[in-house]
Scaffold this active site. Structure first.
Site, PDB file in Angstrom:
ATOM      1  N   ARG A  61      36.685  47.483  34.182  1.00  0.00           N
ATOM      2  CA  ARG A  61      34.779  46.564  34.979  1.00  0.00           C
ATOM      3  C   ARG A  61      33.896  46.152  33.911  1.00  0.00           C
ATOM      4  O   ARG A  61      33.478  46.187  34.347  1.00  0.00           O
ATOM      5  CB  ARG A  61      35.072  47.004  36.469  1.00  0.00           C
ATOM      6  CG  ARG A  61      36.241  46.584  37.329  1.00  0.00           C
ATOM      7  CD  ARG A  61      35.646  46.533  38.388  1.00  0.00           C
ATOM      8  NE  ARG A  61      36.744  46.477  39.064  1.00  0.00           N
ATOM      9  CZ  ARG A  61      36.992  47.271  40.547  1.00  0.00           C
ATOM     10  NH1 ARG A  61      35.992  47.757  41.201  1.00  0.00           N
ATOM     11  NH2 ARG A  61      38.011  47.209  40.795  1.00  0.00           N
TER      12      ARG A  61
ATOM     13  N   ARG B 295      30.575  41.799  36.830  1.00  0.00           N
ATOM     14  CA  ARG B 295      28.894  41.645  37.960  1.00  0.00           C
ATOM     15  C   ARG B 295      28.248  42.178  37.238  1.00  0.00           C
ATOM     16  O   ARG B 295      26.460  41.877  37.862  1.00  0.00           O
ATOM     17  CB  ARG B 295      29.490  41.400  39.248  1.00  0.00           C
ATOM     18  CG  ARG B 295      30.455  40.752  39.661  1.00  0.00           C
ATOM     19  CD  ARG B 295      31.069  40.900  41.075  1.00  0.00           C
ATOM     20  NE  ARG B 295      32.054  42.224  40.772  1.00  0.00           N
ATOM     21  CZ  ARG B 295      32.295  42.564  42.168  1.00  0.00           C
ATOM     22  NH1 ARG B 295      32.129  42.367  43.362  1.00  0.00           N
ATOM     23  NH2 ARG B 295      33.046  43.746  42.117  1.00  0.00           N
TER      24      ARG B 295
ATOM     25  N   ARG C 277      29.618  32.602  35.049  1.00  0.00           N
ATOM     26  CA  ARG C 277      30.039  32.670  35.914  1.00  0.00           C
ATOM     27  C   ARG C 277      30.351  31.316  37.186  1.00  0.00           C
ATOM     28  O   ARG C 277      30.563  31.230  38.488  1.00  0.00           O
ATOM     29  CB  ARG C 277      31.358  33.843  36.774  1.00  0.00           C
ATOM     30  CG  ARG C 277      32.212  34.358  36.027  1.00  0.00           C
ATOM     31  CD  ARG C 277      33.526  34.132  36.508  1.00  0.00           C
ATOM     32  NE  ARG C 277      33.895  33.163  37.867  1.00  0.00           N
ATOM     33  CZ  ARG C 277      33.592  34.323  38.808  1.00  0.00           C
ATOM     34  NH1 ARG C 277      33.904  35.502  39.136  1.00  0.00           N
ATOM     35  NH2 ARG C 277      34.361  34.135  39.556  1.00  0.00           N
TER      36      ARG C 277
ATOM     37  N   ASP D  10      42.897  38.862  36.390  1.00  0.00           N
ATOM     38  CA  ASP D  10      43.018  39.892  38.006  1.00  0.00           C
ATOM     39  C   ASP D  10      44.239  40.266  37.883  1.00  0.00           C
ATOM     40  O   ASP D  10      45.555  39.213  37.497  1.00  0.00           O
ATOM     41  CB  ASP D  10      42.523  38.223  38.811  1.00  0.00           C
ATOM     42  CG  ASP D  10      42.622  39.488  40.396  1.00  0.00           C
ATOM     43  OD1 ASP D  10      41.438  39.509  40.437  1.00  0.00           O
ATOM     44  OD2 ASP D  10      43.547  39.623  40.824  1.00  0.00           O
TER      45      ASP D  10
ATOM     46  N   TYR E  72      49.668  43.899  48.295  1.00  0.00           N
ATOM     47  CA  TYR E  72      49.517  42.453  48.176  1.00  0.00           C
ATOM     48  C   TYR E  72      49.225  42.210  48.640  1.00  0.00           C
ATOM     49  O   TYR E  72      49.433  41.043  49.677  1.00  0.00           O
ATOM     50  CB  TYR E  72      48.328  42.436  46.613  1.00  0.00           C
ATOM     51  CG  TYR E  72      47.299  42.756  46.342  1.00  0.00           C
ATOM     52  CD1 TYR E  72      46.098  43.144  47.691  1.00  0.00           C
ATOM     53  CD2 TYR E  72      46.673  43.678  45.155  1.00  0.00           C
ATOM     54  CE1 TYR E  72      44.692  43.824  47.029  1.00  0.00           C
ATOM     55  CE2 TYR E  72      45.957  43.458  44.975  1.00  0.00           C
ATOM     56  CZ  TYR E  72      44.578  44.358  45.104  1.00  0.00           C
ATOM     57  OH  TYR E  72      43.862  44.541  45.728  1.00  0.00           O
TER      58      TYR E  72
END
Length: 349
Positions: free
Chosen positions: A31, A35, A44, A80, A155
């Site tokens: 990551r 962010r 973004r 992702d 998921y």
């Protein structure tokens, strides 16, 4: 044809992940593109996560941002784990503050019809993004990645993130034949996704099994490892393969046996214990606790030096965090960690 350069293919990251000794450990962060970077948030703005993952211009810029800022030794492809599922037609979305949400969970044999095989024709944008990145990165290698079959299955079966994975485990044990059929399809998708990235020029790959730490070793070996092996075999002999999961201290040896050159270690297990558990058969990646990046610098420095010293005992060592960069992490601290790792050669300081 692969477009990776000789410098990328013979980089410290590639050699260390293969179990070769290098002058210092390469360093990158899970990551690292995300962010924690103000430039990422600015880029973004007004764009959904899935759109950002499918636009080669955005993928390229976001992947390059931490390489420019931190001078890490590898780029991790910005995407992702649900992108290949969306590409084959699964109705899903990535909801802010929640994660991937599947409109209609997979619970029956009829649901398998909604999961066709993945081919390069489903993801031409991924090929384009990887090729653009390999050209832009110069000597820095690109790491491709995919979600592992178990995490993808969770998921799909749960319909989104889960704390207990009750539907997943109920299906796994209640209808093993359906479970294995589902995971076989997901292994094809994961393996094909890895191969597409390698064929486009990625120099290494990482298979993420985010949720597999919720399983016992016996369940992992019976219901999961064969499918991870199938996915990893798609790139066997082409590039080094890294396998990482969260909370997987009891599974490290089994995850290595799925078929990799490098085992990722989360922050709960020190590298010397991981080395013992894996029998010294694999390179190791890890494993600074991402929360410690908020501690005073002397604490961080001591931990980085300890991890590098432990990593020297492994066949190869790739320095990383023991999970992903937290969104509120100060980017300057990450840059200092990279500089420190780069300063640590073979002889302990």
């Amino acid at each position: 044809m692969p477009t990776r350069t000789d410098d990328q293919a013979q980089s410290r990251l590639v050699r260390a992940a293969r179990g070769e000794k290098v002058d210092r450990p390469p360093v990158w962060f899970m990551r690292q593109a995300g962010r924690s970077l103000p430039e990422y948030r600015a880029l973004r703005e007004g764009t959904t996560m899935l759109e950002s993952c499918r636009r080669p211009d955005l993928v390229t810029e976001i992947t390059l941002q931490p390489v420019r800022r931190h001078r890490v030794d590898a780029a991790i492809f910005f995407s992702d784990i649900v992108v290949p599922l969306q590409a084959v037609g699964v109705d899903l979305d990535i909801v802010a503050g929640v994660g991937p949400v599947v409109a209609e969970p997979f619970r029956t044999r009829a649901d398998l019809d909604r999961l066709p095989a993945l081919t390069a024709e489903h993801v031409p944008d991924i090929t384009e993004s990887v090729q653009m990145l390999v050209r832009e990165l110069g000597p820095t290698p690109l790491i491709g990645f995919s979600g592992a079959p178990f995490t993808l299955a969770s998921y799909l079966v749960e319909g989104g993130p889960s704390r207990n994975h009750e539907h997943t485990k109920a299906l796994m044990h209640g209808d093993p034949e359906l479970w294995h059929d589902l995971c076989t399809r997901l292994a094809q998708i994961a393996g094909a996704y890895l191969r597409i990235q390698v064929d486009a020029g990625a120099s290494a790959v990482q298979l993420f099994d985010s949720w597999v730490g919720y399983l016992s070793r016996a369940d992992y070996e019976a219901y999961v490892r064969p499918h991870s092996t199938q996915a990893l075999e798609a790139v066997a002999g082409l590039v080094p393969r890294i396998h990482f999961g969260v909370g997987t201290g009891e599974l490290l040896a089994s995850m290595g046996e799925a078929g990799v050159e490098c085992v990722g270690v989360d922050y709960r297990v020190n590298l010397l214990d991981a080395l013992e558990r894996t029998g010294g058969r694999y390179a190791l990646q890890g494993n600074l606790d991402p929360a410690l990046l908020f501690a005073p610098w002397p604490v961080i420095e001591q931990e980085v030096r300890r991890i590098v010293a432990e990593g020297r005992q492994a066949p190869g060592h790739v320095f990383n965090l023991g999970h992903g960069v937290l969104p509120s992490t100060d980017p300057e601290v990450l840059t200092r960690v990279v500089e420190l790792v780069h300063s640590l050669g073979e002889d302990p300081a």
